[in-house]
Design a protein around this motif. Structure first.
Motif, short mmCIF file in Angstrom:
data_model
loop_
_atom_site.label_atom_id
_atom_site.label_comp_id
_atom_site.label_asym_id
_atom_site.label_seq_id
_atom_site.Cartn_x
_atom_site.Cartn_y
_atom_site.Cartn_z
N GLU A 393 0.86 -1.19 0.00
CA GLU A 393 0.00 0.00 0.00
C GLU A 393 0.89 1.24 0.00
O GLU A 393 1.90 1.30 0.69
CB GLU A 393 -0.91 0.01 1.22
CG GLU A 393 -1.88 1.20 1.25
CD GLU A 393 -2.75 1.22 2.49
OE1 GLU A 393 -3.62 2.10 2.58
OE2 GLU A 393 -2.56 0.36 3.38
N TRP A 394 0.51 2.23 -0.79
CA TRP A 394 1.26 3.48 -0.82
C TRP A 394 0.34 4.58 -1.33
O TRP A 394 -0.80 4.33 -1.71
CB TRP A 394 2.50 3.36 -1.69
CG TRP A 394 2.25 3.23 -3.18
CD1 TRP A 394 2.32 4.22 -4.12
CD2 TRP A 394 1.88 2.04 -3.88
NE1 TRP A 394 2.02 3.71 -5.36
CE2 TRP A 394 1.76 2.38 -5.24
CE3 TRP A 394 1.65 0.71 -3.50
CZ2 TRP A 394 1.40 1.45 -6.23
CZ3 TRP A 394 1.30 -0.21 -4.47
CH2 TRP A 394 1.19 0.15 -5.82
N THR A 395 0.82 5.81 -1.31
CA THR A 395 0.05 6.96 -1.79
C THR A 395 0.59 7.38 -3.14
O THR A 395 1.78 7.62 -3.30
CB THR A 395 0.14 8.14 -0.80
OG1 THR A 395 -0.36 7.72 0.46
CG2 THR A 395 -0.68 9.32 -1.30
N ASP A 396 -0.30 7.46 -4.11
CA ASP A 396 0.06 7.81 -5.47
C ASP A 396 -0.80 8.99 -5.91
O ASP A 396 -2.02 8.86 -6.05
CB ASP A 396 -0.18 6.61 -6.40
CG ASP A 396 0.27 6.87 -7.83
OD1 ASP A 396 0.77 7.97 -8.10
OD2 ASP A 396 0.09 5.98 -8.67
N LYS A 397 -0.16 10.15 -6.10
CA LYS A 397 -0.91 11.35 -6.51
C LYS A 397 -2.06 11.64 -5.55
O LYS A 397 -3.20 11.85 -5.95
CB LYS A 397 -1.44 11.19 -7.95
CG LYS A 397 -0.36 10.96 -8.99
CD LYS A 397 0.55 12.15 -9.15
CE LYS A 397 1.57 11.92 -10.25
NZ LYS A 397 2.52 13.06 -10.37
N GLN A 398 -1.77 11.63 -4.27
CA GLN A 398 -2.73 11.92 -3.21
C GLN A 398 -3.83 10.88 -3.10
O GLN A 398 -4.86 11.10 -2.44
CB GLN A 398 -3.37 13.30 -3.41
CG GLN A 398 -2.38 14.42 -3.63
CD GLN A 398 -1.38 14.55 -2.51
OE1 GLN A 398 -1.75 14.48 -1.34
NE2 GLN A 398 -0.11 14.73 -2.84
#
Length: 437
Positions: A393-398
């Motif tokens: 899991e990560w944050t991509d473009k908010q």
């Protein structure tokens, strides 16, 4: 004259020019450039990197652990430039006692470079010359190593007087900038002991069925392989079993369009191993192909293809930190070692602009699958017992995004795996696509 002939020989081994006039033209600016290089790569640059804050996923900021070279000094390094003072004398204040490495590293171009770096910093110029000579003899296409060796030779002959005028040449200034960036990234190399008991933030869960995970930290120009294993107490833990300097896209991270010269960020999976008899020289000693674009990339209308981990052309030991068309590129000896690890098809590869590391002892989710993950629709329609084997899991473009892998539990020696891709909409996960869709 003998010194100058040795300098000429150094650059001839690089394959720069077939005529004497071109060798002279190349050698002079490169010698001048390196004198500045060694003056510019200061311990202060390394020390400053240790004080930067690391932003964690929970929004808190904690001091980042200090960067160390492979050969860690026993005392704090002073704010003094490395290398030689004009005339070949040791720069004042650079002598620092050297400390043996915690473990004997695999000897390659980088480890020899770091030995030379540390010896110069300690004022041990005779020993630095011996190591540098070994470095250029064993790795004649290692341009950064050739620069250091040429500088040491030139410092003995006093052949650096033309440096100011020659550094006005645009090509020399550009090459100097690239070498400075490569040298600085290599000196930021961390001892593997730093990672003991830590895990990278994008990894939410790995079952014993996933033996290894590859991580690329673009900001540090570094690739790591973590083994998912049991420690001496029988507890499952991660261990860095391989790390290497890498180069990424010449326009940095965040690939969006085909031909944009950027490296994509996300989680991908190894597809095939390609070895050198099958490859053009551009790809070096081997390659691992990846499944870019993923369904998440397609959902966001990203284009392009052919993102690989691969080696370097035979005439070039390594590339500057940002110098590829989008692939992640290693030195050939590192690529060979990576392939020898036997990474299986479907091994996850995390490519991140910056990796954050957490204390594994404080991460209970690593020991059991997160309860909140939904099941992919395809899995619900397929009979059989599916087991979650990895979650990222990560944050991509908010936007929160996730990749989950399930394995069908059967007696087959080649179990079936399913990768599903998700984005967070409001407070719910939405499946965005499946391989082949």
């Amino acid at each position: 004259m003998a010194i100058w002939q040795r300098v000429q020989g150094t650059f001839l081994r690089l394959g720069w020019g077939k005529t004497g006039s071109r060798v002279l033209w190349m050698a002079l600016p490169l010698l001048a450039a390196l004198w500045i290089l060694l003056r510019l790569i200061s311990v202060d640059a390394v020390a400053k990197s240790s004080t930067e804050g690391a932003s964690h996923a929970n929004g808190h900021s904690t001091p980042r652990a200090a960067w160390h070279t492979l050969y860690e000094p026993s005392e704090p390094l002073k704010d003094e430039p490395l290398g030689l003072a004009p005339g070949g004398k040791a720069a004042a204040g650079t002598k620092t006692p050297a400390k043996p490495p915690r473990e004997k590293p695999t000897e390659n171009g980088e480890t020899l470079f770091l030995q030379t770096y540390q010896l110069l910093n300690a004022g041990e110029h005779a020993q630095a010359m011996q190591v540098a000579q070994t470095m250029v003899e064993r790795f004649p296409n290692f341009q950064l190593g050739q620069f250091i060796y040429a500088d040491l030779l030139a410092s003995l002959s006093g052949g650096l007087h033309e440096r100011e005028a020659l550094l006005q040449h645009p090509d020399v200034r550009q090459r100097l900038s690239q070498l400075k960036a490569e040298a600085l990234q290599r000196t930021r190399h961390q001892d593997k002991a730093f990672f003991a008991g830590q895990y990278p933030a994008p990894v939410r869960y790995l079952s014993p069925n996933v033996a290894q995970v590859v991580l690329v930290d673009a900001q540090k120009s570094r690739l790591y392989v973590l083994a998912n294993q049991r420690d001496d107490a029988g507890k499952r833990s991660f261990k860095v079993v391989f790390d290497a300097y890498v180069s990424i896209g010449n326009n940095g991270m965040g690939k969006w369009r085909e031909g944009d010269g950027k490296t994509p960020a996300g989680v991908y999976f190894v597809q095939k191993h390609l070895t050198d008899p099958m490859l053009p020289d551009l790809y070096g000693s081997g390659a691992l192909t990846l499944d870019y674009p993923s369904p998440i990339d397609k959902e966001q209308r990203r284009t392009g293809s052919g993102i690989w981990l691969h080696g370097s052309p035979s005439q070039q030991y390594a590339r500057p930190p940002t110098a590829t068309d989008g692939c992640v590129v290693l030195a050939n000896d590192d690529m060979t070692r990576l392939i020898q690890l036997g990474l299986k098809a479907d091994t996850p590869v995390v490519i991140a602009e910056q990796l954050t590391w957490h204390d594994a002892a404080k991460a209970p989710h690593l020991k059991a699958p997160p309860k909140a993950w939904p099941e992919p629709e395809q899995m619900r329609k397929t009979p059989g017992d599916w087991q979650l084997i990895s979650a990222f899991e990560w944050t991509d473009k908010q936007q929160n995004v996730a990749v989950l892998s399930h394995e069908l539990q059967t007696a087959s020696r080649t179990p079936k795996r399913l990768h599903s891709y998700w984005v967070m909409e409001g407070q719910r996960w939405k499946e965005v696509g499946r391989p082949g869709s």
